[in-house]
Design a protein around this motif. Structure first.
Motif, PDB file in Angstrom:
ATOM      1  N   MET A 169     -37.330  63.386 -25.391  1.00 49.81           N
ATOM      2  CA  MET A 169     -36.921  64.699 -25.843  1.00 49.81           C
ATOM      3  C   MET A 169     -35.495  64.694 -26.394  1.00 49.81           C
ATOM      4  N   LYS A 170     -34.762  63.692 -26.103  1.00 51.71           N
ATOM      5  CA  LYS A 170     -33.392  63.613 -26.587  1.00 51.71           C
ATOM      6  C   LYS A 170     -33.309  62.879 -27.930  1.00 51.71           C
ATOM      7  N   MET A 171     -34.444  62.762 -28.599  1.00 52.23           N
ATOM      8  CA  MET A 171     -34.492  62.036 -29.860  1.00 52.23           C
ATOM      9  C   MET A 171     -33.574  62.666 -30.906  1.00 52.23           C
ATOM     10  N   PHE A 172     -33.630  64.002 -31.035  1.00 53.48           N
ATOM     11  CA  PHE A 172     -32.833  64.678 -32.048  1.00 53.48           C
ATOM     12  C   PHE A 172     -31.345  64.628 -31.712  1.00 53.48           C
ATOM     13  N   GLU A 173     -31.027  64.622 -30.432  1.00 50.28           N
ATOM     14  CA  GLU A 173     -29.628  64.551 -30.031  1.00 50.28           C
ATOM     15  C   GLU A 173     -29.041  63.190 -30.402  1.00 50.28           C
ATOM     16  N   GLN A 174     -29.849  62.155 -30.316  1.00 46.62           N
ATOM     17  CA  GLN A 174     -29.376  60.827 -30.682  1.00 46.62           C
ATOM     18  C   GLN A 174     -29.179  60.700 -32.187  1.00 46.62           C
ATOM     19  N   ILE A 175     -29.939  61.450 -32.956  1.00 48.88           N
ATOM     20  CA  ILE A 175     -29.844  61.342 -34.411  1.00 48.88           C
ATOM     21  C   ILE A 175     -28.488  61.825 -34.912  1.00 48.88           C
ATOM     22  N   ASN A 176     -28.083  63.025 -34.499  1.00 51.10           N
ATOM     23  CA  ASN A 176     -26.817  63.535 -35.030  1.00 51.10           C
ATOM     24  C   ASN A 176     -25.931  64.161 -33.964  1.00 51.10           C
ATOM     25  N   GLY A 177     -26.081  63.764 -32.738  1.00 46.88           N
ATOM     26  CA  GLY A 177     -25.191  64.224 -31.690  1.00 46.88           C
ATOM     27  C   GLY A 177     -25.407  65.670 -31.281  1.00 46.88           C
ATOM     28  N   GLY A 178     -26.564  66.247 -31.575  1.00 51.35           N
ATOM     29  CA  GLY A 178     -26.853  67.611 -31.173  1.00 51.35           C
ATOM     30  C   GLY A 178     -26.201  68.662 -32.040  1.00 51.35           C
ATOM     31  N   LYS A 179     -25.732  68.290 -33.230  1.00 48.55           N
ATOM     32  CA  LYS A 179     -25.065  69.239 -34.107  1.00 48.55           C
ATOM     33  C   LYS A 179     -26.008  69.667 -35.227  1.00 48.55           C
ATOM     34  N   SER A 180     -25.748  70.832 -35.751  1.00 48.94           N
ATOM     35  CA  SER A 180     -26.535  71.339 -36.859  1.00 48.94           C
ATOM     36  C   SER A 180     -26.259  70.523 -38.117  1.00 48.94           C
ATOM     37  N   MET A 181     -27.303  70.289 -38.887  1.00 45.16           N
ATOM     38  CA  MET A 181     -27.137  69.525 -40.119  1.00 45.16           C
ATOM     39  C   MET A 181     -26.712  70.469 -41.244  1.00 45.16           C
ATOM     40  N   PRO A 182     -25.664  70.137 -41.974  1.00 45.47           N
ATOM     41  CA  PRO A 182     -25.192  71.017 -43.051  1.00 45.47           C
ATOM     42  C   PRO A 182     -26.230  71.211 -44.161  1.00 45.47           C
ATOM     43  N   VAL A 183     -27.069  70.231 -44.388  1.00 45.41           N
ATOM     44  CA  VAL A 183     -28.090  70.361 -45.426  1.00 45.41           C
ATOM     45  C   VAL A 183     -29.077  71.455 -45.046  1.00 45.41           C
ATOM     46  N   LEU A 184     -29.485  71.475 -43.796  1.00 44.48           N
ATOM     47  CA  LEU A 184     -30.410  72.519 -43.338  1.00 44.48           C
ATOM     48  C   LEU A 184     -29.763  73.897 -43.424  1.00 44.48           C
ATOM     49  N   ALA A 185     -28.508  73.982 -43.052  1.00 42.10           N
ATOM     50  CA  ALA A 185     -27.802  75.267 -43.131  1.00 42.10           C
ATOM     51  C   ALA A 185     -27.724  75.747 -44.578  1.00 42.10           C
ATOM     52  N   PHE A 186     -27.474  74.829 -45.501  1.00 38.62           N
ATOM     53  CA  PHE A 186     -27.426  75.181 -46.921  1.00 38.62           C
ATOM     54  C   PHE A 186     -28.785  75.681 -47.404  1.00 38.62           C
ATOM     55  N   ILE A 187     -29.863  74.994 -47.026  1.00 37.13           N
ATOM     56  CA  ILE A 187     -31.210  75.412 -47.420  1.00 37.13           C
ATOM     57  C   ILE A 187     -31.555  76.766 -46.819  1.00 37.13           C
ATOM     58  N   ILE A 188     -31.150  77.003 -45.583  1.00 37.80           N
ATOM     59  CA  ILE A 188     -31.413  78.287 -44.927  1.00 37.80           C
ATOM     60  C   ILE A 188     -30.722  79.416 -45.685  1.00 37.80           C
ATOM     61  N   ILE A 189     -29.461  79.240 -45.999  1.00 40.07           N
ATOM     62  CA  ILE A 189     -28.704  80.272 -46.713  1.00 40.07           C
ATOM     63  C   ILE A 189     -29.259  80.474 -48.117  1.00 40.07           C
ATOM     64  N   LEU A 190     -29.581  79.395 -48.793  1.00 37.79           N
ATOM     65  CA  LEU A 190     -30.128  79.483 -50.151  1.00 37.79           C
ATOM     66  C   LEU A 190     -31.481  80.188 -50.163  1.00 37.79           C
ATOM     67  N   SER A 191     -32.349  79.871 -49.217  1.00 37.14           N
ATOM     68  CA  SER A 191     -33.662  80.520 -49.184  1.00 37.14           C
ATOM     69  C   SER A 191     -33.537  82.001 -48.842  1.00 37.14           C
ATOM     70  N   LEU A 192     -32.591  82.364 -47.997  1.00 30.28           N
ATOM     71  CA  LEU A 192     -32.364  83.778 -47.702  1.00 30.28           C
ATOM     72  C   LEU A 192     -31.847  84.508 -48.942  1.00 30.28           C
ATOM     73  N   ALA A 193     -30.972  83.852 -49.696  1.00 28.87           N
ATOM     74  CA  ALA A 193     -30.460  84.454 -50.935  1.00 28.87           C
ATOM     75  C   ALA A 193     -31.590  84.653 -51.947  1.00 28.87           C
ATOM     76  N   PHE A 194     -32.486  83.671 -52.073  1.00 30.52           N
ATOM     77  CA  PHE A 194     -33.618  83.820 -52.983  1.00 30.52           C
ATOM     78  C   PHE A 194     -34.566  84.923 -52.517  1.00 30.52           C
ATOM     79  N   TYR A 195     -34.756  85.034 -51.207  1.00 26.56           N
ATOM     80  CA  TYR A 195     -35.602  86.108 -50.679  1.00 26.56           C
ATOM     81  C   TYR A 195     -35.041  87.471 -51.080  1.00 26.56           C
ATOM     82  N   ILE A 196     -33.754  87.660 -50.886  1.00 29.21           N
ATOM     83  CA  ILE A 196     -33.124  88.932 -51.254  1.00 29.21           C
ATOM     84  C   ILE A 196     -33.212  89.159 -52.759  1.00 29.21           C
ATOM     85  N   PHE A 197     -32.973  88.110 -53.548  1.00 24.76           N
ATOM     86  CA  PHE A 197     -33.055  88.223 -55.004  1.00 24.76           C
ATOM     87  C   PHE A 197     -34.448  88.654 -55.443  1.00 24.76           C
TER      88      PHE A 197
END
Length: 113
Positions: free
Chosen positions: A1-29
């Motif tokens: 279960m700690k597989m994802f924590e080993q990948i990036n230390g348990g931190k949010s990935m900036p690429v995912l955050a960018f995609i989340i914000i971009l998709s929300l902007a497109f939804y509103i548009f």
């Protein structure tokens, strides 16, 4: 279960955050375009596109949750978000493909008048 924590230390990935914000902007548009449109098929077409953007937002939010927290509850919530989000993305894509020819025909007919 700690597989994802080993990948990036348990931190949010900036690429995912960018995609989340971009998709929300497109939804509103697309929702703003939906409200402004007067053509019925174009409204369905824009609704399908906004459904895809919202589905991507929810799915990526669920995926991002896997990287932020590593608890059983977060895994369940993330799985539900990803299931709902990617299902919405898929059904929106199917609706988009179905409505696109009708929206194109409607636009051609109204532009030729």
């Amino acid at each position: 279960m700690k597989m994802f924590e080993q990948i990036n230390g348990g931190k949010s990935m900036p690429v995912l955050a960018f995609i989340i914000i971009l998709s929300l902007a497109f939804y509103i548009f697309y929702k703003v375009q939906y409200v402004r449109s007067r053509r019925p098929m174009e409204k369905k077409w824009l609704s399908a596109k906004s459904s895809m953007a919202l589905g991507l937002f929810v799915g990526m939010f669920g995926l991002n949750t896997l990287f932020i927290q590593q608890t059983t509850v977060s895994y369940i919530v993330a799985a539900l978000f990803m299931l709902i989000g990617f299902t919405s993305l898929w059904t929106g894509f199917k609706a988009y493909r179905h409505v696109l020819p009708y929206a194109q025909r409607e636009a051609e007919e109204l532009n030729n008048q």
